[in-house]
Scaffold this active site. Structure first.
Site, mmCIF file in Angstrom:
data_model
loop_
_atom_site.group_PDB
_atom_site.id
_atom_site.type_symbol
_atom_site.label_atom_id
_atom_site.label_comp_id
_atom_site.label_asym_id
_atom_site.label_seq_id
_atom_site.Cartn_x
_atom_site.Cartn_y
_atom_site.Cartn_z
ATOM 1 N N ARG A 152 0.846 -1.220 0.148
ATOM 2 C CA ARG A 152 -0.225 -0.050 -0.050
ATOM 3 C C ARG A 152 0.905 1.363 0.023
ATOM 4 O O ARG A 152 0.272 2.333 -0.506
ATOM 5 C CB ARG A 152 -1.048 -0.013 1.111
ATOM 6 C CG ARG A 152 -2.116 -1.155 0.790
ATOM 7 C CD ARG A 152 -3.164 -0.913 2.249
ATOM 8 N NE ARG A 152 -2.507 -1.482 3.219
ATOM 9 C CZ ARG A 152 -2.308 -2.991 3.721
ATOM 10 N NH1 ARG A 152 -2.789 -3.776 3.133
ATOM 11 N NH2 ARG A 152 -1.727 -3.060 4.871
ATOM 12 N N GLU B 214 2.756 -6.192 13.444
ATOM 13 C CA GLU B 214 1.829 -6.134 14.508
ATOM 14 C C GLU B 214 1.245 -7.793 14.510
ATOM 15 O O GLU B 214 0.585 -8.244 15.723
ATOM 16 C CB GLU B 214 0.745 -5.196 14.163
ATOM 17 C CG GLU B 214 -0.241 -4.956 15.353
ATOM 18 C CD GLU B 214 -1.415 -3.859 14.886
ATOM 19 O OE1 GLU B 214 -1.243 -3.321 14.056
ATOM 20 O OE2 GLU B 214 -2.374 -3.913 15.587
#
Ligand code: AMP
Length: 175
Positions: free
Chosen positions: A58, A95
């Protein structure tokens, strides 16, 4: 333009407990996409930039338009095994998982000022590996640029030693 309203929350993706900030609605809304790129460019006022380093995938979507708007090139930091020529690599914790980023060995000229771009700053593990990679490839980290920052994960503190951190939209709460 309230970009934070265009970014969509997807709970429990890609695994339970993660609130995923989905930027795809921004890309579908031309005014929002333009506002995002213009806003990111503004954040860099006063920062000398020679080239952008875009984090797969992204990050590509913001670094590309930004590079064109500012007249700067874009180097790709890709996931393992995707780049065709000789590469340097750096591994990192996400994460939610672990991964490796690679860059072409000839992506940067020695000492070039590189701004690292991604859609979102969470724990900072990805961006930290990106900074390592840029330095290994001979670049100087001029800063980090994100559309979204999840402040409660404190990625900014983790990157403080590596360069200035800029973000356009900040979310402060854990959910
Ligand atoms: P981190 O390395 O923890 O800073 O994670 C940042 C990278 O993982 C970016 O490339 C993001 O696109 C993605 N990411 C991590 N957490 C989220 C989240 N909650 N929502 C959307 N993308 C995320």
């Amino acid at each position: 333009m309230k970009l934070e309203k265009v970014i969509r929350d997807v709970p429990d993706f890609p695994k339970p407990g993660i609130l995923f900030k989905d930027i795809t609605p921004v890309l579908l809304d031309v005014a929002a996409y333009r506002a995002a790129v213009t806003g990111l460019e503004k954040l860099l006022e006063g920062t000398g930039v020679d080239v952008f380093a875009a984090i797969e995938s992204r990050g590509f979507l913001f670094a590309g338009p930004l590079g064109l708007a500012m007249g700067k090139g874009v180097a790709l930091l890709r996931k393992e095994g995707k780049l065709p020529a000789d590469t340097f690599a750096a591994s990192y914790e996400l994460e939610y998982g672990r991964a490796t980023l690679e860059v072409h060995r000839d992506a940067f000229a020695a000492g070039q000022r590189v701004v690292i771009v991604d859609d979102l700053l969470a724990t900072g593990g990805t961006a930290k590996a990106a900074a390592e990679l840029v330095r290994t490839a001979g670049g100087t980290v001029a800063g980090f640029l994100f559309l979204v920052e999840l402040e409660f994960l404190d990625g900014r503190a983790r990157l403080a030693q590596d360069g200035p951190v800029f973000s356009l939209v900040r979310f402060g709460g854990a959910a």
